[in-house]
Design a protein around this motif. Structure first.
Motif, mmCIF file in Angstrom:
data_model
loop_
_atom_site.group_PDB
_atom_site.id
_atom_site.type_symbol
_atom_site.label_atom_id
_atom_site.label_comp_id
_atom_site.label_asym_id
_atom_site.label_seq_id
_atom_site.Cartn_x
_atom_site.Cartn_y
_atom_site.Cartn_z
ATOM 1 N N ASP A 325 0.856 -1.191 0.000
ATOM 2 C CA ASP A 325 0.000 0.000 0.000
ATOM 3 C C ASP A 325 0.893 1.243 0.000
ATOM 4 O O ASP A 325 2.115 1.132 -0.128
ATOM 5 C CB ASP A 325 -0.943 -0.001 1.216
ATOM 6 N N VAL A 326 0.263 2.413 0.177
ATOM 7 C CA VAL A 326 1.027 3.665 0.102
ATOM 8 C C VAL A 326 2.086 3.734 1.205
ATOM 9 O O VAL A 326 3.189 4.252 0.997
ATOM 10 C CB VAL A 326 0.088 4.902 0.129
ATOM 11 N N HIS A 327 1.790 3.175 2.379
ATOM 12 C CA HIS A 327 2.758 3.232 3.474
ATOM 13 C C HIS A 327 3.962 2.344 3.194
ATOM 14 O O HIS A 327 5.107 2.698 3.499
ATOM 15 C CB HIS A 327 2.077 2.877 4.796
ATOM 16 N N ASP A 328 3.695 1.203 2.579
ATOM 17 C CA ASP A 328 4.782 0.312 2.174
ATOM 18 C C ASP A 328 5.634 0.996 1.093
ATOM 19 O O ASP A 328 6.872 0.921 1.105
ATOM 20 C CB ASP A 328 4.167 -0.998 1.655
ATOM 21 N N ALA A 329 4.962 1.700 0.197
ATOM 22 C CA ALA A 329 5.691 2.446 -0.846
ATOM 23 C C ALA A 329 6.590 3.506 -0.201
ATOM 24 O O ALA A 329 7.767 3.657 -0.560
ATOM 25 C CB ALA A 329 4.708 3.102 -1.810
ATOM 26 N N LEU A 330 6.029 4.225 0.781
ATOM 27 C CA LEU A 330 6.824 5.266 1.461
ATOM 28 C C LEU A 330 8.002 4.641 2.212
ATOM 29 O O LEU A 330 9.090 5.218 2.255
ATOM 30 C CB LEU A 330 5.939 6.064 2.427
ATOM 31 N N GLY A 331 7.773 3.461 2.780
ATOM 32 C CA GLY A 331 8.867 2.763 3.459
ATOM 33 C C GLY A 331 10.005 2.457 2.493
ATOM 34 O O GLY A 331 11.176 2.689 2.790
ATOM 35 N N HIS A 332 9.642 1.958 1.309
ATOM 36 C CA HIS A 332 10.651 1.691 0.279
ATOM 37 C C HIS A 332 11.391 2.980 -0.101
ATOM 38 O O HIS A 332 12.620 3.015 -0.197
ATOM 39 C CB HIS A 332 9.988 1.087 -0.963
ATOM 40 N N MET A 333 10.639 4.056 -0.261
ATOM 41 C CA MET A 333 11.242 5.327 -0.688
ATOM 42 C C MET A 333 12.207 5.869 0.368
ATOM 43 O O MET A 333 13.248 6.433 0.044
ATOM 44 C CB MET A 333 10.136 6.336 -0.998
ATOM 45 N N ARG A 334 11.840 5.725 1.642
ATOM 46 C CA ARG A 334 12.724 6.195 2.711
ATOM 47 C C ARG A 334 14.031 5.422 2.732
ATOM 48 O O ARG A 334 15.080 5.976 2.997
ATOM 49 C CB ARG A 334 12.039 6.045 4.066
ATOM 50 N N GLU A 335 13.922 4.123 2.464
ATOM 51 C CA GLU A 335 15.138 3.309 2.464
ATOM 52 C C GLU A 335 16.015 3.623 1.271
ATOM 53 O O GLU A 335 17.221 3.390 1.300
ATOM 54 C CB GLU A 335 14.753 1.828 2.410
ATOM 55 N N HIS A 336 15.401 4.131 0.199
ATOM 56 C CA HIS A 336 16.139 4.264 -1.048
ATOM 57 C C HIS A 336 16.196 5.712 -1.534
ATOM 58 O O HIS A 336 15.968 5.995 -2.709
ATOM 59 C CB HIS A 336 15.544 3.335 -2.101
ATOM 60 N N ASN A 337 16.490 6.622 -0.605
ATOM 61 C CA ASN A 337 16.878 7.990 -0.953
ATOM 62 C C ASN A 337 15.932 8.720 -1.896
ATOM 63 O O ASN A 337 16.336 9.263 -2.926
ATOM 64 C CB ASN A 337 18.301 7.952 -1.566
ATOM 65 N N ALA A 338 14.642 8.742 -1.542
ATOM 66 C CA ALA A 338 13.711 9.595 -2.272
ATOM 67 C C ALA A 338 13.926 11.018 -1.775
ATOM 68 O O ALA A 338 13.574 11.337 -0.649
ATOM 69 C CB ALA A 338 12.278 9.158 -2.010
ATOM 70 N N SER A 339 14.543 11.884 -2.544
ATOM 71 C CA SER A 339 14.798 13.246 -2.078
ATOM 72 C C SER A 339 14.657 14.266 -3.189
ATOM 73 O O SER A 339 14.781 15.449 -2.971
ATOM 74 C CB SER A 339 16.202 13.339 -1.471
ATOM 75 N N HIS A 340 14.378 13.817 -4.405
ATOM 76 C CA HIS A 340 14.323 14.732 -5.546
ATOM 77 C C HIS A 340 12.879 14.908 -6.022
ATOM 78 O O HIS A 340 12.229 15.888 -5.677
ATOM 79 C CB HIS A 340 15.232 14.195 -6.659
ATOM 80 N N SER A 341 12.353 13.949 -6.790
ATOM 81 C CA SER A 341 11.019 14.076 -7.388
ATOM 82 C C SER A 341 10.305 12.738 -7.321
ATOM 83 O O SER A 341 10.847 11.730 -7.774
ATOM 84 C CB SER A 341 11.151 14.496 -8.854
#
Lengths: 417, 417
Positions: A325-341
């Motif tokens: 779900d969206v929270h799992d997606a956000l978890g993945h993004m936090r682990e993998h340097n989502a910082s641009h777009s």
């Protein structure tokens, strides 16, 4: 001239630029644009010298292309300078005005930062871009280009400085570090007495070096893995267009899509629609285990290895994972340097808000391509960098982000009680 | 717990705080205020332990006074926390909204910075102040107080953490570094993976250490020589009141006047009026050669030596120089680190504008005391620091300055063309 003396001269120039009228700054910019066209022959000759040296050194064709000037490219650079003339000058703008009970009239007034140090590579247009944006905002600049563009930049800086003289502004308003030693970069990074901000435009190692060694505030930017998450409620007919646009509109850009995340409930339906487009675009798919069951029919497919989801592809590769779900997606993004777009495709208000607030990125999109993160697209007119840090400015940095503010308080001989 | 683990826990807590409602954050703040009063006995007992150790170590009475808590001071600290409850929460505010031609609805949305590291000394109220302001803005904080307040801070942090639990927020939202080793500070300064901003609250050596060693953006602040320039056109009858207020309202404050600059045409008339007040306030005057001829009758007078005009007096001393005009005054200020708060007394619009634009200070005043540079005075409600750097925020930093923004773009499956 020693770097210290350049710093001192830049600071002096900055004092003068801070109180130079917009008209006068614009005149200097027009002179620069005119001179770029008038001096076309000598600029292209110098560029030829750089190109020959680059070929002799065995530089790749794509890098040589970034380095090369043509009459058309030079005209485009001159046109960019004239565009900066037409942008409003942020210096002197007052905002947040209020009058306190005691009669103190208080506001913030925008002013130049002072001296900006820029460290960059390859493309000679950066020399003109940055000099023009700094000049427009009343900042002095100290530029340090790569050794590959040495001859070209030398001529470009001569053109700028003669335009400055013609406009009766100090030549030290735009200075160039002629020796391409790394040591001089290290020295520049500690000249906090003279330099107010450092903008590194280059790879990760340059940013790291600046972060570790600079005693001057550094604008960190340009990096970050870009994600697009397809939510359960997304319009699966229209999702593939946005995904393909984000990935393929310009794969070498820092806002190009790196990782596609898909809600497990819609993964099967989405990939049926998406796989033909992935193949048509000749994309190489790097899949997490979670995604593999859905990817039959992908022409170029491999299983993801350690580090793949931390890689900015900058080319025709796309990471794919299926999430809960969206929270799992956000978890993945936090682990993998989502910082641009990063983008969410969704029709669900809660999911959209969770994604906007939870994503650590400088720019977050709902139902739009990640490719919009760009000064021109955002209507800023021009950009000096895309900041992915949290202080000072975030995302595309235009003219306003080259300024600071001071508090101005006016009263009638007011004392504090 | 290791510092790395504290950093990781703080970052986790920050994710949760970023989407915590204002109501819930305010509840935690109210619990903190209530607990401070309920636990008064144990807090004062711990403070007594610190005070005894300080006396045994021969600490000066003025430092001991900064360290000491009393029932009244503790109530005042609790009242400050309740005041933070009443301030508006900046998180989630949207600004600079626009809709682009292609339909992209674009705005900036305020959000927490993430994790804030604060290094400070002596006064235990800082522990509560910073924790409260960070909590209100959804930031996790890692605090590192001085060893003099070790016992007090330990109890205060226990109080905070039990209030956090009661409000169902993670205790790691506010953490305290228990070992007062300098090495741990050095480690904190390089934890850029977890920490987003460092606020040093202390002397020049702490700031220098942070500037040189931090890979995390640092808020430099609190320093700077404060100047007051009396222009030729100033009202000489009313000037002495402002000068005396700027100097004596609270001489130990960073916005207290350090240097008085006087236009040569009015020096004689001004000093005739000013000298009785200087003597009445028992001020020690340190005079440049240019000022000496005007200072007959000053009770405590000495000639300025090298470095005097670069000294923040933080006490009953005042540097004095006579200058040619506003530009000469600005020249003096540039040489002598005008970066905090500076005033011009004048009736001349050109001189006022030249001074406002030419002074390098975070706050510039026309006909008002330098003493106004302060979060409470500026109506910010509270302040975490007074920034004298040019990036991110300048001058008093309130709640808004503990936030960053992200760009939010919304559209209808929009692709870049």
């Amino acid at each position: 001239m020693s770097l210290q003396m350049m710093g001192k001269a830049a600071k002096e120039a900055a004092y003068q630029l801070a109180t130079t009228s917009t008209t006068k700054k614009n005149r200097a910019l027009i002179f620069i644009a005119d001179e770029l066209e008038a001096q076309q022959a000598s600029i292209l000759a110098a560029n030829q010298t750089d190109l020959e040296a680059a070929r002799a050194a065995g530089m790749s064709e794509s890098l040589i292309d970034r380095l090369a000037l043509t009459p058309a490219r030079l005209s485009a650079i001159a046109a960019d300078v004239r565009n900066v003339v037409s942008l409003p000058d942020p210096v002197g703008q007052e905002f947040d005005h209020k009058v306190l009970e005691n009669g103190l009239s208080l506001s913030k007034r925008r002013e130049p930062l002072g001296v900006v140090g820029v460290i960059y590579e390859a493309r000679p247009n950066v020399t003109i871009d940055i000099a023009a944006l700094c000049l427009k905002t009343g900042n002095a600049s100290i530029l340090r280009g790569g050794k590959e563009t040495f001859a070209t930049n030398q001529v470009l800086v001569t053109v700028i400085q003669s335009a400055l003289s013609k406009a009766e502004l100090p030549q030290s308003a735009v200075q160039y570090i002629e020796k391409p030693d790394r040591e001089l970069v290290a020295e520049l990074l500690t000249m906090d007495e003279y330099v107010d901000m450092i903008i590194p435009r280059g790879g990760a190692s340059l940013h790291k070096m600046c972060k570790q060694n600079s005693t001057i505030p550094v604008i960190i930017g340009g990096f970050g893995i870009s994600h697009l998450y397809v939510d359960q409620s997304a319009d699966l007919e229209r999702a593939p267009d946005v995904i393909i646009n984000a990935k393929t509109d310009r794969p070498s850009a820092c806002n190009a899509l790196d990782t596609l995340l898909v809600h497990k409930q819609v993964a099967a339906q989405l990939f049926i629609r998406l796989i033909p487009a992935l193949n048509a675009q000749k994309l190489k798919i790097v899949a997490a285990n979670s995604a593999l069951p859905y990817l039959d029919g992908v022409a170029q497919l491999r299983e993801a290895a350690e580090g793949d989801f931390d890689t900015e592809w900058l080319g025709p590769t796309l990471g794919v994972a299926v999430v809960d779900d969206v929270h799992d997606a956000l978890g993945h993004m936090r682990e993998h340097n989502a910082s641009h777009s990063d983008t969410i495709l969704t029709n669900d208000i809660d999911a959209a808000e969770a994604f906007i607030n939870g994503a650590g990125s400088a720019a977050v999109y709902v139902n739009a391509s990640t490719r919009f993160t760009d000064g021109a697209q955002f209507g800023l007119g021009a950009e000096v960098a895309v900041s992915t840090q949290k202080l000072h400015a975030r995302g595309p940095m235009g003219l306003e982000e080259l300024t600071t503010y001071k508090w101005v308080g006016k009263a009638d001989y007011l004392t504090r009680q």
